[in-house]
Design a protein around this motif. Structure first.
Motif, PDB file in Angstrom:
ATOM      1  N   MET A 127      -7.775   3.869   1.472  1.00  0.00           N
ATOM      2  CA  MET A 127      -7.599   3.395   2.854  1.00  0.00           C
ATOM      3  C   MET A 127      -8.763   3.858   3.725  1.00  0.00           C
ATOM      4  SD  MET A 127      -3.542   3.621   3.735  1.00  0.00           S
ATOM      5  CE  MET A 127      -3.118   5.082   2.823  1.00  0.00           C
ATOM      6  N   ALA A 128      -9.197   5.112   3.522  1.00  0.00           N
ATOM      7  CA  ALA A 128     -10.313   5.643   4.311  1.00  0.00           C
ATOM      8  C   ALA A 128     -11.597   4.870   4.004  1.00  0.00           C
ATOM      9  CB  ALA A 128     -10.496   7.130   4.019  1.00  0.00           C
ATOM     10  N   GLU A 129     -11.827   4.613   2.717  1.00  0.00           N
ATOM     11  CA  GLU A 129     -13.028   3.861   2.307  1.00  0.00           C
ATOM     12  C   GLU A 129     -13.070   2.472   2.937  1.00  0.00           C
ATOM     13  OE1 GLU A 129     -13.279   5.845  -2.150  1.00  0.00           O
ATOM     14  OE2 GLU A 129     -12.975   3.670  -1.967  1.00  0.00           O
ATOM     15  N   ARG A 130     -11.879   1.835   3.018  1.00  0.00           N
ATOM     16  CA  ARG A 130     -11.819   0.473   3.549  1.00  0.00           C
ATOM     17  C   ARG A 130     -11.596   0.439   5.056  1.00  0.00           C
ATOM     18  NH1 ARG A 130     -11.404  -3.488  -0.577  1.00  0.00           N
ATOM     19  NH2 ARG A 130     -12.017  -2.434  -2.482  1.00  0.00           N
ATOM     20  N   GLY A 131     -11.528   1.616   5.685  1.00  0.00           N
ATOM     21  CA  GLY A 131     -11.317   1.666   7.132  1.00  0.00           C
ATOM     22  C   GLY A 131      -9.945   1.166   7.559  1.00  0.00           C
ATOM     23  N   LEU A 132      -8.931   1.370   6.685  1.00  0.00           N
ATOM     24  CA  LEU A 132      -7.580   0.895   7.008  1.00  0.00           C
ATOM     25  C   LEU A 132      -6.766   2.007   7.667  1.00  0.00           C
ATOM     26  CD1 LEU A 132      -6.892  -0.957   3.638  1.00  0.00           C
ATOM     27  CD2 LEU A 132      -7.382  -2.026   5.856  1.00  0.00           C
ATOM     28  N   THR A 149      -0.498   1.459   9.611  1.00  0.00           N
ATOM     29  CA  THR A 149      -0.404  -0.002   9.481  1.00  0.00           C
ATOM     30  C   THR A 149      -0.080  -0.385   8.039  1.00  0.00           C
ATOM     31  OG1 THR A 149      -2.141  -0.086  11.157  1.00  0.00           O
ATOM     32  CG2 THR A 149      -1.613  -2.151  10.036  1.00  0.00           C
ATOM     33  N   VAL A 150      -0.765   0.257   7.097  1.00  0.00           N
ATOM     34  CA  VAL A 150      -0.521  -0.036   5.679  1.00  0.00           C
ATOM     35  C   VAL A 150       0.883   0.434   5.286  1.00  0.00           C
ATOM     36  CG1 VAL A 150      -1.305   0.370   3.317  1.00  0.00           C
ATOM     37  CG2 VAL A 150      -2.985   0.125   5.163  1.00  0.00           C
ATOM     38  N   ALA A 151       1.269   1.626   5.761  1.00  0.00           N
ATOM     39  CA  ALA A 151       2.600   2.160   5.424  1.00  0.00           C
ATOM     40  C   ALA A 151       3.693   1.231   5.944  1.00  0.00           C
ATOM     41  CB  ALA A 151       2.771   3.565   6.004  1.00  0.00           C
ATOM     42  N   GLU A 152       3.523   0.714   7.149  1.00  0.00           N
ATOM     43  CA  GLU A 152       4.530  -0.185   7.719  1.00  0.00           C
ATOM     44  C   GLU A 152       4.606  -1.483   6.904  1.00  0.00           C
ATOM     45  OE1 GLU A 152       7.040  -0.263   9.578  1.00  0.00           O
ATOM     46  OE2 GLU A 152       7.256  -2.447   9.659  1.00  0.00           O
ATOM     47  N   ALA A 153       3.465  -1.979   6.462  1.00  0.00           N
ATOM     48  CA  ALA A 153       3.467  -3.200   5.643  1.00  0.00           C
ATOM     49  C   ALA A 153       4.170  -2.947   4.307  1.00  0.00           C
ATOM     50  CB  ALA A 153       2.031  -3.670   5.414  1.00  0.00           C
ATOM     51  N   ALA A 154       3.906  -1.787   3.707  1.00  0.00           N
ATOM     52  CA  ALA A 154       4.561  -1.442   2.436  1.00  0.00           C
ATOM     53  C   ALA A 154       6.065  -1.285   2.646  1.00  0.00           C
ATOM     54  CB  ALA A 154       3.962  -0.153   1.877  1.00  0.00           C
ATOM     55  N   ARG A 155       6.442  -0.673   3.764  1.00  0.00           N
ATOM     56  CA  ARG A 155       7.865  -0.497   4.076  1.00  0.00           C
ATOM     57  C   ARG A 155       8.566  -1.851   4.162  1.00  0.00           C
ATOM     58  NH1 ARG A 155      11.448  -1.508   7.312  1.00  0.00           N
ATOM     59  NH2 ARG A 155       9.980  -2.645   8.626  1.00  0.00           N
ATOM     60  N   ALA A 156       7.898  -2.809   4.826  1.00  0.00           N
ATOM     61  CA  ALA A 156       8.516  -4.127   5.011  1.00  0.00           C
ATOM     62  C   ALA A 156       8.735  -4.818   3.666  1.00  0.00           C
ATOM     63  CB  ALA A 156       7.644  -4.978   5.931  1.00  0.00           C
TER      64      ALA A 156
END
Ligand SMILES: [Zn+2]
Length: 551
Positions: A413-418, A422-429
């Motif tokens: 995530m750090a490498e891709r600037g994410l 935001t990613v955690a919420e998408a995974a949760r959904a």
């Protein structure tokens, strides 16, 4: 008028119930301290099994608790991931996994991805037995103290001993300063580890020299009662038992073996015999360590592992489990008889609970018209990653599952600037949309408590430890399990079949008889025993003393 009176009566009843719930247990000041606390655990015993066979019980086994002791019929774990290590870590600390740090039987280090075992500690080895790297050998991962630790700090003469068929069943209740002995599937012996002592005391060597497990080589596990008694349970040899099948009578040991070996010693765990051995070892510990002999109270914690193995293999609904419970009942009766003779009826208090309940197998739930099934962990991870890649353009953002949580790849995530949240919420959904998943919450939600009141949120927070747990915690929907090669049914959910376990207590000086129907929690046991022993509750305890004296 009538409705008003009904209301008044109702409030009076509620008030009474509330008072009963808050009545203090018998304290050491009122009743004197017991010389011995006998703390019994039946691994994997759901509350529903305790009452299902009540008419078939011996006069003085479980019936001693149910007829002459206190019986808390609505006792629950307050957390969601109901597994063996988490339960055993809670019982005598009064704390849930968010505090004990024992979030599962095993988990992955969120930073390195390395496997961690709940009681693993490579600096210690079993005495006289082989040790594998992930074997359980010490309480190093347990972050909090037990009532036994408090007791021993108050009076170092007090002894605390944990005994079990499983390392985690012995080590976690023994706490930081007690001593644990566990059954060895390689040899049929009981062993401690170098964490506790350099060498076994003489009584342990004498016990092991007796080769007691070998008595059961080629022994037959026979049903205790005539066939008609088992009409309420699922008959043997169900097709979904898998290739190994399952029926009574059952011969202990592989037919081809001509002498006892590891396969035979392991098979004893899926029978009544490992539990017989655990109780024999407990008797040897009482004699060898002079437990309950002086006025410094001791704690003997015995976790009987067999029922869990039986329920994983054949389910809690099976005739095998039904019969296993009846065997436990008779074992308990014999053990009580010996305790009465050696310790004295007025000198000990006995408490029994379980580390978790058990789900009905999906096949049984489906036959009852319920939606049920098995969820593949790797396929679920694949679906999460496919969605995350679609949205964020990076592959495999979700690294692995660990103790009912999904762990994200922070480096990627750090490498891709994410943004992590935001990613955690998408995974949760994605997880929450799975039909087999009841609820999922992100690290931020669990940390801040922002979803208070949402389904299973409080229970899932208590299973989640910010230093050890993953980034999206999830709980399975009722009657679902993760795919497993070794189990046809399991536990680990926040549903009542897993959370509702027995809490039973007997000891005429400290416990008055009767059913207690109010909801209580397993975290309540430790502060209750602390009061009985006249010591402070363990420092991380989040329970409230149980009304052993009332109602
Ligand atoms: Zn268990």
């Amino acid at each position: 008028m009538k409705s008003l009176r009904t209301l008044t009566l109702l409030s009076a009843a509620l008030l009474l119930a509330a008072c009963a719930n808050q009545a203090p247990p018998a304290t050491s000041a009122q009743a004197g301290k017991p010389k011995l606390v006998v703390f019994l655990v039946v691994d994997g015993l759901p509350q529903r099994q305790v009452t299902a066979y009540r008419d078939q019980l011996a006069p003085d086994g479980f019936a001693r608790f149910l007829d002459r002791g206190a019986w808390f019929s609505d006792a629950h774990y307050g957390y969601s991931f109901t597994v063996t290590a988490a339960g055993h870590a809670t019982m005598l600390t009064g704390a849930y996994p968010h505090r004990t740090g024992i979030i599962g039987n095993e988990w992955k280090d969120v930073n390195t991805g390395q496997d961690v075992y709940c009681t693993g500690d490579t600096s210690a080895t079993y005495i006289g037995n082989k040790t594998q790297p992930l074997d359980g050998t010490s309480p190093r991962n347990l972050k909090v103290e037990t009532v036994g630790d408090v007791l021993r700090r108050a009076d170092p003469r007090s002894k605390v001993i944990g005994i079990s068929g499983k390392d985690r069943g012995a080590i976690l209740p023994a706490g930081k300063t007690g001593t644990a002995y566990m059954y060895m599937t390689g040899t049929g012996e009981f062993a401690s580890t170098t964490h506790y002592m350099p060498a076994h005391p003489a009584w342990v060597n004498a016990f092991n020299a007796g080769k007691r497990a070998d008595r059961y080589f080629k022994a037959e596990w026979k049903p205790l009662l005539p066939d008609a008694a088992y009409a309420r349970s699922i008959p043997d040899s169900q097709p979904w038992y898998g290739p190994a099948g399952g029926k009574l009578p059952m011969t202990m040991g592989v037919p081809a073996d001509d002498k006892p070996g590891p396969a035979f010693y392991s098979a004893l765990l899926r029978s009544p015999y490992a539990d017989v051995l655990s109780l024999e070892f407990a008797r040897a510990a009482i004699a060898g360590e002079q437990l309950g002999a002086d006025d410094a109270p001791d704690i003997l914690a015995i976790s009987l592992s067999g029922h869990d193995y039986v329920n994983h293999r054949w389910s809690a609904e099976s005739r095998l489990s039904h019969d296993h419970f009846l065997h436990l009942d008779r074992m308990l009766e014999a053990f009580f008889r010996d305790l009465d003779a050696t310790i004295g009826r007025d000198n000990y208090i006995a408490v029994l609970t379980a580390d978790h309940g058990f789900m009905p197998p999906p096949e049984v739930s489906q036959s009852r018209g319920l939606t049920a099934g098995r969820l593949s962990g790797s396929q679920t991870l694949g679906r999460v990653n496919a969605e995350l890649e679609k949205r964020f353009g990076a592959p495999k953002l979700a690294q692995f599952l660990s103790a009912s949580a999904l762990v994200l790849d922070r480096k990627l995530m750090a490498e891709r600037g994410l943004q992590f949240d935001t990613v955690a919420e998408a995974a949760r959904a994605v997880l929450a949309a799975e039909p087999a998943i009841a609820a999922a919450y992100t690290r931020r939600e669990l940390e801040t408590g922002s979803r208070a009141g949402a389904p299973f949120f409080e229970a899932m927070r208590k299973s989640w430890n910010r230093d050890i747990s993953g980034d999206v915690q999830y709980a399975l929907a009722a009657n679902w399990m993760m795919t497993s090669s070794s189990s046809i049914a399991t536990h680990g959910s926040p549903h009542p079949y897993d959370t509702n376990v027995p809490i039973l207590a007997w000891g005429p000086r400290w416990v008055s008889p009767g059913q207690r129907a109010a909801r209580v929690e397993v975290a309540d046991i430790a502060p209750t025993l602390a009061a009985v022993l006249g010591v402070a509750p363990p420092s991380a305890s989040e329970g409230r003393p149980l009304p052993f004296r009332g109602p």
